[in-house]
Design a protein around this motif. Structure first.
Motif, PDB file in Angstrom:
ATOM      1  N   LYS A 138     -57.562  47.562   0.403  1.00  0.00           N
ATOM      2  CA  LYS A 138     -58.336  47.739  -0.873  1.00  0.00           C
ATOM      3  C   LYS A 138     -59.799  48.419  -0.628  1.00  0.00           C
ATOM      4  O   LYS A 138     -60.159  48.160   0.595  1.00  0.00           O
ATOM      5  CB  LYS A 138     -58.618  46.468  -1.622  1.00  0.00           C
ATOM      6  CG  LYS A 138     -57.411  45.937  -2.543  1.00  0.00           C
ATOM      7  CD  LYS A 138     -57.874  44.621  -3.126  1.00  0.00           C
ATOM      8  CE  LYS A 138     -56.785  44.044  -3.984  1.00  0.00           C
ATOM      9  NZ  LYS A 138     -56.522  45.112  -5.136  1.00  0.00           N
ATOM     10  N   SER A 140     -62.939  48.089  -4.914  1.00  0.00           N
ATOM     11  CA  SER A 140     -61.705  47.548  -5.531  1.00  0.00           C
ATOM     12  C   SER A 140     -61.630  45.984  -5.281  1.00  0.00           C
ATOM     13  O   SER A 140     -61.430  45.133  -6.340  1.00  0.00           O
ATOM     14  CB  SER A 140     -60.385  48.156  -4.957  1.00  0.00           C
ATOM     15  OG  SER A 140     -59.334  47.215  -5.274  1.00  0.00           O
ATOM     16  N   TYR A 148     -47.255  59.460  -0.306  1.00  0.00           N
ATOM     17  CA  TYR A 148     -48.108  59.020  -1.738  1.00  0.00           C
ATOM     18  C   TYR A 148     -46.927  60.120  -2.756  1.00  0.00           C
ATOM     19  O   TYR A 148     -46.849  59.394  -3.744  1.00  0.00           O
ATOM     20  CB  TYR A 148     -49.271  59.908  -1.881  1.00  0.00           C
ATOM     21  CG  TYR A 148     -50.397  58.831  -1.194  1.00  0.00           C
ATOM     22  CD1 TYR A 148     -50.132  57.748  -0.325  1.00  0.00           C
ATOM     23  CD2 TYR A 148     -51.654  59.350  -1.152  1.00  0.00           C
ATOM     24  CE1 TYR A 148     -50.916  57.001   0.399  1.00  0.00           C
ATOM     25  CE2 TYR A 148     -52.764  58.437  -0.291  1.00  0.00           C
ATOM     26  CZ  TYR A 148     -52.388  57.453   0.373  1.00  0.00           C
ATOM     27  OH  TYR A 148     -53.213  56.757   0.849  1.00  0.00           O
ATOM     28  N   VAL A 202     -47.737  57.522  -6.077  1.00  0.00           N
ATOM     29  CA  VAL A 202     -48.941  56.616  -5.768  1.00  0.00           C
ATOM     30  C   VAL A 202     -50.132  57.638  -5.328  1.00  0.00           C
ATOM     31  O   VAL A 202     -49.828  58.887  -4.905  1.00  0.00           O
ATOM     32  CB  VAL A 202     -49.073  55.445  -4.977  1.00  0.00           C
ATOM     33  CG1 VAL A 202     -48.030  54.643  -5.424  1.00  0.00           C
ATOM     34  CG2 VAL A 202     -48.837  56.025  -3.607  1.00  0.00           C
ATOM     35  N   SER A 204     -53.180  56.510  -3.944  1.00  0.00           N
ATOM     36  CA  SER A 204     -53.992  55.790  -2.977  1.00  0.00           C
ATOM     37  C   SER A 204     -53.350  54.850  -1.997  1.00  0.00           C
ATOM     38  O   SER A 204     -52.186  54.397  -2.374  1.00  0.00           O
ATOM     39  CB  SER A 204     -55.188  54.908  -3.686  1.00  0.00           C
ATOM     40  OG  SER A 204     -54.407  53.589  -4.024  1.00  0.00           O
ATOM     41  N   GLU A 233     -54.109  51.875  -1.195  1.00  0.00           N
ATOM     42  CA  GLU A 233     -53.960  50.520  -2.070  1.00  0.00           C
ATOM     43  C   GLU A 233     -52.761  50.265  -2.639  1.00  0.00           C
ATOM     44  O   GLU A 233     -51.939  49.556  -2.379  1.00  0.00           O
ATOM     45  CB  GLU A 233     -55.050  50.180  -2.741  1.00  0.00           C
ATOM     46  CG  GLU A 233     -54.971  48.783  -3.408  1.00  0.00           C
ATOM     47  CD  GLU A 233     -56.085  48.531  -4.592  1.00  0.00           C
ATOM     48  OE1 GLU A 233     -57.077  49.170  -4.513  1.00  0.00           O
ATOM     49  OE2 GLU A 233     -55.881  47.401  -5.214  1.00  0.00           O
ATOM     50  N   ASP A 234     -52.523  51.379  -3.533  1.00  0.00           N
ATOM     51  CA  ASP A 234     -51.138  51.357  -4.357  1.00  0.00           C
ATOM     52  C   ASP A 234     -50.108  51.643  -3.415  1.00  0.00           C
ATOM     53  O   ASP A 234     -48.800  51.007  -3.620  1.00  0.00           O
ATOM     54  CB  ASP A 234     -51.284  52.511  -5.344  1.00  0.00           C
ATOM     55  CG  ASP A 234     -52.252  52.268  -6.398  1.00  0.00           C
ATOM     56  OD1 ASP A 234     -52.580  51.034  -6.518  1.00  0.00           O
ATOM     57  OD2 ASP A 234     -52.660  53.130  -7.118  1.00  0.00           O
ATOM     58  N   LYS A 280     -49.293  48.314  -1.643  1.00  0.00           N
ATOM     59  CA  LYS A 280     -48.820  47.183  -2.775  1.00  0.00           C
ATOM     60  C   LYS A 280     -47.311  47.340  -3.205  1.00  0.00           C
ATOM     61  O   LYS A 280     -46.706  46.405  -2.934  1.00  0.00           O
ATOM     62  CB  LYS A 280     -49.641  47.448  -4.132  1.00  0.00           C
ATOM     63  CG  LYS A 280     -49.583  46.113  -4.996  1.00  0.00           C
ATOM     64  CD  LYS A 280     -50.125  46.527  -6.388  1.00  0.00           C
ATOM     65  CE  LYS A 280     -51.620  46.739  -6.530  1.00  0.00           C
ATOM     66  NZ  LYS A 280     -52.446  46.999  -7.753  1.00  0.00           N
ATOM     67  N   LEU A 281     -47.153  48.708  -3.376  1.00  0.00           N
ATOM     68  CA  LEU A 281     -45.682  49.051  -3.651  1.00  0.00           C
ATOM     69  C   LEU A 281     -44.837  48.342  -2.289  1.00  0.00           C
ATOM     70  O   LEU A 281     -43.629  47.846  -2.467  1.00  0.00           O
ATOM     71  CB  LEU A 281     -45.388  50.412  -4.006  1.00  0.00           C
ATOM     72  CG  LEU A 281     -44.160  51.013  -4.495  1.00  0.00           C
ATOM     73  CD1 LEU A 281     -43.365  50.156  -5.610  1.00  0.00           C
ATOM     74  CD2 LEU A 281     -43.986  52.693  -4.522  1.00  0.00           C
TER      75      LEU A 281
END
Lengths: 214, 214
Positions: free
Chosen positions: A169, A173, B193, B198, B200, B202-203, B206-207
Motif C-alpha cells: 500500500k 492508502s 496489470y 488491475v 496498481s 496494491e491491487d 491483493k489479487l
DNA sequence: AATTTATCCCCCAATTTGGGTGACTTCCGA
DNA sequence: TCGGAAGTCACCCAAATTGGGGGATAAATT
C-alpha cells in the motif's frame, strides 16, 4: 468418521530413496500391510517420474537428497503432472528452509527417518484420509512459522503501518485504512525507519521479515 | 529421543471451556492419568487469566467461543505474560481463518472436539515434548497453506517480478535482482496489470494473495 | 504464420517517497 | 508530578517512483 474399507483398500505406494538399505527397509515394512501395495521402488527421481504414469501410485515416499534431481524439484515435477499424488517426504534433514520448501512444493507430509516403523504405516493411512503426517519436531516448526516475535521495538501503531506497507500500500492508502492523515503515516514511517536504522521501505520490510515481526 | 520421566512428570493442566459437560468430561479423562495434574477448570478466559500466576500450568486446553474474551484474545493475553505456557485449542470450529488466527496468536496445538479421548492425552504429552498436536484435518489445512495454486495467468518471469514487488522492492531494485533493465521490469509490470486487470501494485498484490499465487 | 515471452527504448505527468523541522495532546511509569 | 513515549498533524524540499502511452527486436512455442 472412521476410515472405511473404501478409503484405504488398494493403496498404491512408490518409494524414491537412494540408500538401498533404507529403500528395502521401507519396502519390507510396508509390503505386508493389508491394503498396501508397494508398486515399485526407485533410487532417483528421474526413474520414478518416467514410470509414474504406469505405476499410478496414491502415495510416494520421497527422500530429499538424491543423485540428479533432488526431492524438492521432484515434488514440483510430480505435482505439476499429477496433483493428486500424495507425496510424503522422508528424510534425515530437519532444516527449516528444506521443510518449508518441500511443503511449498506440494509435499503432503514430512517425516524424519528416526521414526518407529509403525509411524510410517500410520502416516500413509493418515495422508490417504486427508491428513498431513508430520514428525513432532516438524509439526512444531510448521506451527511456529505462524507465530511472530512480538518483541519488535515498534509501537502498536507503527506495526499496523508496517503491516499495511508490507501489503504494497501507498502512504495515502494506509492513511485511509487507519483513518488518519497521510502526514501522520509519514511520521510513523519516519519513526519506523529511525528505530530500525533503515532508510527505505525495502530494508524495513526485509528486516521485519527476518525478525519475524510480520 | 524417548520421553524421559523428567520430561513428563507433574504436568500441570488448566481447562478453559464454557460448556460444563465438556469441561468436566475433559477433566475426567485427564485427572487420572499418571503425570497429569488438572489444577483448575474455568468457564471463561478472564477467570483463568486472573489465576494463571497461581495455577502455573504447563498446558492450557482452550476453547475458542467463550463468553466475554474469546479464545484468540485469550491466547494473546496468556502468551504475552507467560510465553512458555503451552496452549492447545480444543474446538468444534475448523474454519481456516480461526485456525490461522489461533496459531498466529500462539497456540501450540489445535484439536477438534470430535476426537477420541486417547488423542487428548497423547496431545498433551506431544506438546510437552515439543510437538504440535493437530487433528488430521487441521494439519492438512496448515500444510495446504504453504502450497500455492500455480494456475496464475502470469508467465514465470512475471511471477518472479510480482514476488519481488511483494517484498516492497522498487522497479530499479527488482531490475538489479534479476539482471535486466529497469524498463524491462516496467514492461513486465504493465503486462501483469493488464493480465490481472488491475491498475496498481496494491491491487495486483491483493489479487495475487487472494488467489494464493504468492 | 501467429502468439507469447522476454528484452529494451522513448515520452509524460502525477504521485510517492525520504528527509528535515516543529508542534500539540494523551497516557504511563518513575 | 515530571519526563518520555506514543500518536497526531503541518510545511518545506528534491529525487525517485509509478502508471500509462507509444514503440521495437529476438527467441521460443504453438
Amino acid at each position: 468418521m472412521n476410515p472405511s474399507i473404501f478409503d484405504r483398500h488398494d493403496i498404491r505406494i512408490c518409494i524414491v530413496e537412494d540408500d538401498h538399505v533404507i529403500r528395502n527397509g521401507f519396502k519390507e515394512i510396508l509390503q505386508d500391510v493389508r491394503d498396501f501395495q508397494v508398486i515399485n521402488t526407485y533410487s532417483n527421481c528421474e526413474d520414478f517420474i518416467h514410470h509414474m504414469e504406469h505405476d499410478k501410485p496414491n502415495v510416494v515416499l520421497m527422500d530429499i537428497e538424491l543423485p540428479g534431481m533432488n526431492g524438492i524439484e521432484g515434488i514440483l515435477c510430480i505435482k505439476k503432472k499429477h496433483p493428486k499424488i500424495n507425496v510424503i517426504v522422508v528424510t534425515v534433514y530437519e532444516n527449516d528452509q528444506l521443510v518449508f520448501d518441500a511443503l511449498c512444493a506440494g509435499a503432503g507430509g514430512y517425516l524424519t527417518k528416526n521414526m518407529p516403523p509403525e509411524r510410517l504405516k500410520e502416516a500413509i493411512f493418515e495422508i490417504i484420509q486427508g491428513g498431513a503426517p508430520m514428525s513432532t519436531s516438524i509439526a512444531r516448526l510448521v506451527v511456529a512459522s505462524f507465530q511472530r516475535n512480538q518483541t519488535s521495538p515498534l509501537s502498536k501503531r507503527e506495526m499496523e503501518v508496517l503491516i499495511l506497507l508490507a501489503k504494497g500500500k501507498s502512504y495515502s492508502s494506509i492513511a485511509e485504512d487507519i483513518f488518519v492523515d497521510k502526514e501522520t503515516v509519514r511520521t510513523h514511517i519516519k519513526n519506523i525507519y529511525f528505530k530500525l536504522e533503515v532508510h527505505s521501505k525495502e530494508d524495513a520490510l526485509k528486516l521485519a521479515k527476518k525478525e519475524k515481526w510480520i
